[in-house]
Design an enzyme around this catalytic site. Structure first.
Site, PDB file in Angstrom:
ATOM      1  N   ASP A  20       0.817  -1.211   0.000  1.00 48.28           N
ATOM      2  CA  ASP A  20       0.000   0.000   0.000  1.00 48.28           C
ATOM      3  C   ASP A  20       0.853   1.265   0.000  1.00 48.28           C
ATOM      4  O   ASP A  20       2.067   1.219   0.179  1.00 48.28           O
ATOM      5  CB  ASP A  20      -0.913   0.014   1.226  1.00 48.28           C
ATOM      6  N   TYR A  31       7.417  -9.663   6.540  1.00 45.70           N
ATOM      7  CA  TYR A  31       7.160  -8.242   6.768  1.00 45.70           C
ATOM      8  C   TYR A  31       7.734  -7.833   8.118  1.00 45.70           C
ATOM      9  O   TYR A  31       7.742  -8.614   9.073  1.00 45.70           O
ATOM     10  CB  TYR A  31       5.658  -7.946   6.756  1.00 45.70           C
TER      11      TYR A  31
END
Length: 258
Positions: free
Chosen positions: A66, A124
């Site tokens: 994003d 992540y």
């Protein structure tokens, strides 16, 4: 011939990694758009590279990130009917790309390789500041003023290990109907006044990592028991989880393949 390489970027100046369209117009800038434009310019020349979705080069990313999310190990593949000298190509492409995007490790891969579908796991990392007073070098990182207990936070993260339905941690923008993910690692550590959270899984839902972090902060901020994470997970109800924290501080570290 199919090629793949690693892409590193700082996401704060981009609308996300993937090209997006609104009312038929491309939303700019995106990592994919800048990358395809640079590759096309390098191979075919700027005058032969039309705008938007008419470019002759199409890149496939290992996953979508994003707006504001960074990458150290995004994997991208593309097909081209020309031979490429890896060292020259990487050097020239980096000279064309914006200063906050770079590429490395170009390789020829089998035609069966797919950067997204062939991926086995994704790593992540979320970092935030844990300090009352701000510092000029904090940058865009989230700053939490109340103390974070690493042992409690780790206990809460342990409930996420294994295969679960992560509906509680997804945002409404999730396109894939499957909500089942397998988390193989979820660890929290303190590095000075920074808290670092590493999560590795086979797949992630839209905003999943940021919502997990938001739930951890809710547990610490309201002095809830670490078992609250398990209750949220089992509920499969997004309203039970914490807020979706800022994308700044979230980085795609690595994508793993067989």
């Amino acid at each position: 011939m199919r090629y793949a390489f690693l892409v590193q970027y700082i996401g704060k100046n981009y609308a996300g990694s993937q090209i997006q369209f609104e009312a038929g117009e491309e939303i700019k800038p995106t990592i994919q758009g800048e990358l395809e434009k640079a590759i096309c310019t390098l191979i075919y020349g700027a005058s032969n590279c039309p705008k938007d979705n008419k470019r002759p080069i199409k890149t496939i990313f290992s996953g979508r990130t994003d707006k504001g999310v960074n990458s150290l190990g995004q994997v991208v593949h593309f097909d081209i009917d020309k031979d490429i000298v890896a060292s020259n190509f990487i050097y020239s492409l980096n000279e064309i790309l914006p200063s906050d995007i770079s590429v490395s490790d170009l390789k020829i891969v089998p035609d069966t390789f797919h950067s997204q579908k062939s991926a086995k796991s994704r790593h992540y990392r979320y970092e935030f500041i844990n300090r009352r007073c701000k510092n000029a070098f904090d940058g865009d990182l989230l700053r939490i003023k109340y103390p974070i207990d690493i042992k409690r936070t780790q206990k809460a993260l342990n409930y996420l290990l294994g295969e679960h339905d992560f509906s509680s941690f997804k945002s409404s923008g999730t396109l894939n109907p499957s909500k089942i993910c397998f988390i193989s690692k979820a660890e929290c550590k303190r590095c000075g006044d920074r808290i670092v959270i590493d999560i590795i899984g086979n797949r992630f839902l839209y905003n999943m990592v940021r919502t997990i972090v938001g739930t951890l902060l809710e547990i610490e901020g309201h002095n809830l028991e670490p078992e609250h994470m398990l209750e949220v997970l089992k509920s499969k109800d997004r309203s039970k989880a914490g807020r979706t924290v800022s994308p700044y501080g979230l980085t795609l570290i690595e994508v793993s393949y067989n």
